[in-house]
Write a protein that holds these residues in place. Sequence first.
Motif, PDB file in Angstrom:
ATOM      1  N   PHE A 153       0.639   4.533   7.261  1.00  0.00           N
ATOM      2  CA  PHE A 153       1.285   4.816   5.976  1.00  0.00           C
ATOM      3  C   PHE A 153       1.689   3.549   5.223  1.00  0.00           C
ATOM      4  O   PHE A 153       2.252   3.619   4.145  1.00  0.00           O
ATOM      5  CB  PHE A 153       2.532   5.695   6.189  1.00  0.00           C
ATOM      6  CG  PHE A 153       2.198   7.124   6.557  1.00  0.00           C
ATOM      7  CD1 PHE A 153       0.925   7.638   6.348  1.00  0.00           C
ATOM      8  CD2 PHE A 153       3.164   7.961   7.101  1.00  0.00           C
ATOM      9  CE1 PHE A 153       0.612   8.946   6.679  1.00  0.00           C
ATOM     10  CE2 PHE A 153       2.867   9.283   7.434  1.00  0.00           C
ATOM     11  CZ  PHE A 153       1.578   9.765   7.231  1.00  0.00           C
ATOM     12  N   ARG A 154       1.435   2.382   5.819  1.00  0.00           N
ATOM     13  CA  ARG A 154       1.818   1.120   5.151  1.00  0.00           C
ATOM     14  C   ARG A 154       0.660   0.543   4.366  1.00  0.00           C
ATOM     15  O   ARG A 154      -0.488   0.696   4.759  1.00  0.00           O
ATOM     16  CB  ARG A 154       2.235   0.088   6.206  1.00  0.00           C
ATOM     17  CG  ARG A 154       3.596   0.358   6.793  1.00  0.00           C
ATOM     18  CD  ARG A 154       3.751  -0.368   8.106  1.00  0.00           C
ATOM     19  NE  ARG A 154       3.476  -1.803   7.997  1.00  0.00           N
ATOM     20  CZ  ARG A 154       3.310  -2.600   9.055  1.00  0.00           C
ATOM     21  NH1 ARG A 154       3.388  -2.111  10.275  1.00  0.00           N
ATOM     22  NH2 ARG A 154       3.075  -3.885   8.886  1.00  0.00           N
ATOM     23  N   GLU A 155       0.994  -0.161   3.279  1.00  0.00           N
ATOM     24  CA  GLU A 155      -0.031  -0.904   2.542  1.00  0.00           C
ATOM     25  C   GLU A 155      -0.070  -2.324   3.116  1.00  0.00           C
ATOM     26  O   GLU A 155       0.982  -2.950   3.278  1.00  0.00           O
ATOM     27  CB  GLU A 155       0.319  -0.966   1.051  1.00  0.00           C
ATOM     28  CG  GLU A 155       0.389   0.394   0.364  1.00  0.00           C
ATOM     29  CD  GLU A 155      -0.908   1.186   0.460  1.00  0.00           C
ATOM     30  OE1 GLU A 155      -1.970   0.634   0.117  1.00  0.00           O
ATOM     31  OE2 GLU A 155      -0.864   2.351   0.886  1.00  0.00           O
ATOM     32  N   VAL A 156      -1.276  -2.796   3.426  1.00  0.00           N
ATOM     33  CA  VAL A 156      -1.398  -4.154   3.997  1.00  0.00           C
ATOM     34  C   VAL A 156      -2.579  -4.862   3.322  1.00  0.00           C
ATOM     35  O   VAL A 156      -3.488  -4.207   2.818  1.00  0.00           O
ATOM     36  CB  VAL A 156      -1.639  -4.118   5.532  1.00  0.00           C
ATOM     37  CG1 VAL A 156      -0.470  -3.481   6.262  1.00  0.00           C
ATOM     38  CG2 VAL A 156      -2.940  -3.393   5.877  1.00  0.00           C
ATOM     39  N   PRO A 157      -2.584  -6.210   3.319  1.00  0.00           N
ATOM     40  CA  PRO A 157      -3.756  -6.910   2.787  1.00  0.00           C
ATOM     41  C   PRO A 157      -4.997  -6.518   3.594  1.00  0.00           C
ATOM     42  O   PRO A 157      -4.934  -6.417   4.829  1.00  0.00           O
ATOM     43  CB  PRO A 157      -3.409  -8.381   2.995  1.00  0.00           C
ATOM     44  CG  PRO A 157      -1.920  -8.426   3.080  1.00  0.00           C
ATOM     45  CD  PRO A 157      -1.519  -7.133   3.740  1.00  0.00           C
ATOM     46  N   LEU A 158      -6.102  -6.298   2.891  1.00  0.00           N
ATOM     47  CA  LEU A 158      -7.355  -5.866   3.524  1.00  0.00           C
ATOM     48  C   LEU A 158      -7.733  -6.774   4.691  1.00  0.00           C
ATOM     49  O   LEU A 158      -8.194  -6.323   5.732  1.00  0.00           O
ATOM     50  CB  LEU A 158      -8.459  -5.870   2.464  1.00  0.00           C
ATOM     51  CG  LEU A 158      -9.811  -5.300   2.866  1.00  0.00           C
ATOM     52  CD1 LEU A 158      -9.714  -3.842   3.263  1.00  0.00           C
ATOM     53  CD2 LEU A 158     -10.802  -5.453   1.716  1.00  0.00           C
ATOM     54  N   GLU A 171      -0.803   8.435  11.784  1.00  0.00           N
ATOM     55  CA  GLU A 171      -0.717   8.185  10.332  1.00  0.00           C
ATOM     56  C   GLU A 171      -2.105   7.927   9.737  1.00  0.00           C
ATOM     57  O   GLU A 171      -2.415   8.384   8.641  1.00  0.00           O
ATOM     58  CB  GLU A 171       0.193   6.985  10.065  1.00  0.00           C
ATOM     59  CG  GLU A 171       1.658   7.290  10.352  1.00  0.00           C
ATOM     60  CD  GLU A 171       2.572   6.083  10.111  1.00  0.00           C
ATOM     61  OE1 GLU A 171       3.773   6.215  10.369  1.00  0.00           O
ATOM     62  OE2 GLU A 171       2.089   5.017   9.666  1.00  0.00           O
ATOM     63  N   SER A 172      -2.930   7.208  10.495  1.00  0.00           N
ATOM     64  CA  SER A 172      -4.260   6.867   9.952  1.00  0.00           C
ATOM     65  C   SER A 172      -5.104   8.127   9.757  1.00  0.00           C
ATOM     66  O   SER A 172      -5.947   8.174   8.859  1.00  0.00           O
ATOM     67  CB  SER A 172      -4.979   5.866  10.867  1.00  0.00           C
ATOM     68  OG  SER A 172      -5.226   6.446  12.126  1.00  0.00           O
ATOM     69  N   ILE A 173      -4.841   9.141  10.568  1.00  0.00           N
ATOM     70  CA  ILE A 173      -5.568  10.411  10.409  1.00  0.00           C
ATOM     71  C   ILE A 173      -5.246  11.014   9.042  1.00  0.00           C
ATOM     72  O   ILE A 173      -6.120  11.506   8.332  1.00  0.00           O
ATOM     73  CB  ILE A 173      -5.185  11.393  11.545  1.00  0.00           C
ATOM     74  CG1 ILE A 173      -5.732  10.881  12.878  1.00  0.00           C
ATOM     75  CG2 ILE A 173      -5.668  12.806  11.242  1.00  0.00           C
ATOM     76  CD1 ILE A 173      -5.203  11.615  14.096  1.00  0.00           C
ATOM     77  N   ARG A 174      -3.948  10.932   8.655  1.00  0.00           N
ATOM     78  CA  ARG A 174      -3.527  11.534   7.383  1.00  0.00           C
ATOM     79  C   ARG A 174      -4.102  10.781   6.181  1.00  0.00           C
ATOM     80  O   ARG A 174      -4.222  11.323   5.104  1.00  0.00           O
ATOM     81  CB  ARG A 174      -1.996  11.564   7.278  1.00  0.00           C
ATOM     82  CG  ARG A 174      -1.317  12.372   8.373  1.00  0.00           C
ATOM     83  CD  ARG A 174      -1.926  13.769   8.478  1.00  0.00           C
ATOM     84  NE  ARG A 174      -1.113  14.694   9.244  1.00  0.00           N
ATOM     85  CZ  ARG A 174      -1.071  14.726  10.576  1.00  0.00           C
ATOM     86  NH1 ARG A 174      -1.812  13.901  11.276  1.00  0.00           N
ATOM     87  NH2 ARG A 174      -0.304  15.609  11.186  1.00  0.00           N
ATOM     88  N   ARG A 175      -4.425   9.510   6.363  1.00  0.00           N
ATOM     89  CA  ARG A 175      -4.930   8.711   5.247  1.00  0.00           C
ATOM     90  C   ARG A 175      -6.450   8.808   5.103  1.00  0.00           C
ATOM     91  O   ARG A 175      -7.013   8.322   4.133  1.00  0.00           O
ATOM     92  CB  ARG A 175      -4.557   7.220   5.429  1.00  0.00           C
ATOM     93  CG  ARG A 175      -3.080   6.933   5.440  1.00  0.00           C
ATOM     94  CD  ARG A 175      -2.404   7.309   4.125  1.00  0.00           C
ATOM     95  NE  ARG A 175      -2.965   6.661   2.962  1.00  0.00           N
ATOM     96  CZ  ARG A 175      -2.410   5.660   2.298  1.00  0.00           C
ATOM     97  NH1 ARG A 175      -1.262   5.176   2.692  1.00  0.00           N
ATOM     98  NH2 ARG A 175      -2.987   5.152   1.236  1.00  0.00           N
TER      99      ARG A 175
END
Length: 256
Positions: free
Chosen positions: A11-16, A215-219
């Motif tokens: 659920f976090r935004e991170v640099p690619l 969380e990655s599943i939800r995204r």
Amino acid sequence: MAREEWTHYGFREVPLTEKQGMVDDVFHSVAARYDLMNDLMSAGLHRAWKDALVTAVNAPKTDRAFRLLDVAGGTGDISFRVIDSGGPAVTATVVDINENMLAEGKRRAEKDAHARRRDDAIRFVEGNAEALPFPDRHFDAVTIAFGIRNVPRIPLALQEAHRVLRHGGHFLCLEFSSVDVPGLDKLYDLYSFNMIPAMGRAVTGDAEAYRYLVESIRRFPKPDAFAAMMEEAGMRRVTHQRMSGGIVALHSGWRL
Ligand SMILES: C[S@@+](CC[C@H](N)C(=O)[O-])C[C@H]1O[C@@H](n2cnc3c(N)ncnc32)[C@H](O)[C@@H]1O
């Protein structure tokens, strides 16, 4: 200076550019108990989902040669199953970015080689799904199971899968999806956000790793959106089937 690209890590935004390192830490941490955790988390259901993938691969039972590439293959679960499902000339290459996951797979291959009487059927290669270390048009089938949502640049990984497939080759992707059965969705949320990290802590000592996985599943994109991404990468006759109320989806596409 070029603007930095961002993506999501759970659920976090991170640099690619940072996502891959964070994903690698997760799988370094859980590698030794990874297979056990799969059984516990899914109450063994992951075996049925993987069986559906293996059936779709449809490796020849005759003497015909058949080369599988299993991308993000981890401990080799899909490759072992495909080899067992087919004839004597079926071979599998497991490619994964994480040497700890591959080491677990190699251990398993050594243990099972005697039973299989074929220790050359499977090989393990360290490599990135976004830049596969294989020539064009080399494989009869490419699979990726529960791997694609961890890859930072999914379109690149899909293009690479397409590139290494021979003409007429089959791409299959098994991935967690979105539950759409009223009632089951609430239960599934409750289970995944509460029970899975707790199980992860008990079994691997790392609750955070399993929080990321949930969380990655939800995204991850919905099945139709992912099918469109496959088409964009050049796959044809793209179809998908949902399983277990949408907990997972199996996408299929061809290089034609
Ligand atoms: C959830 S595991 C799935 C393993 C196996 N396919 C299975 O179904 O049991 C995800 C795997 O993706 C791998 N992975 C993550 N990013 C990758 C990348 N860019 N290239 C190749 N493998 C990657 C991880 O190291 C990990 O082994």
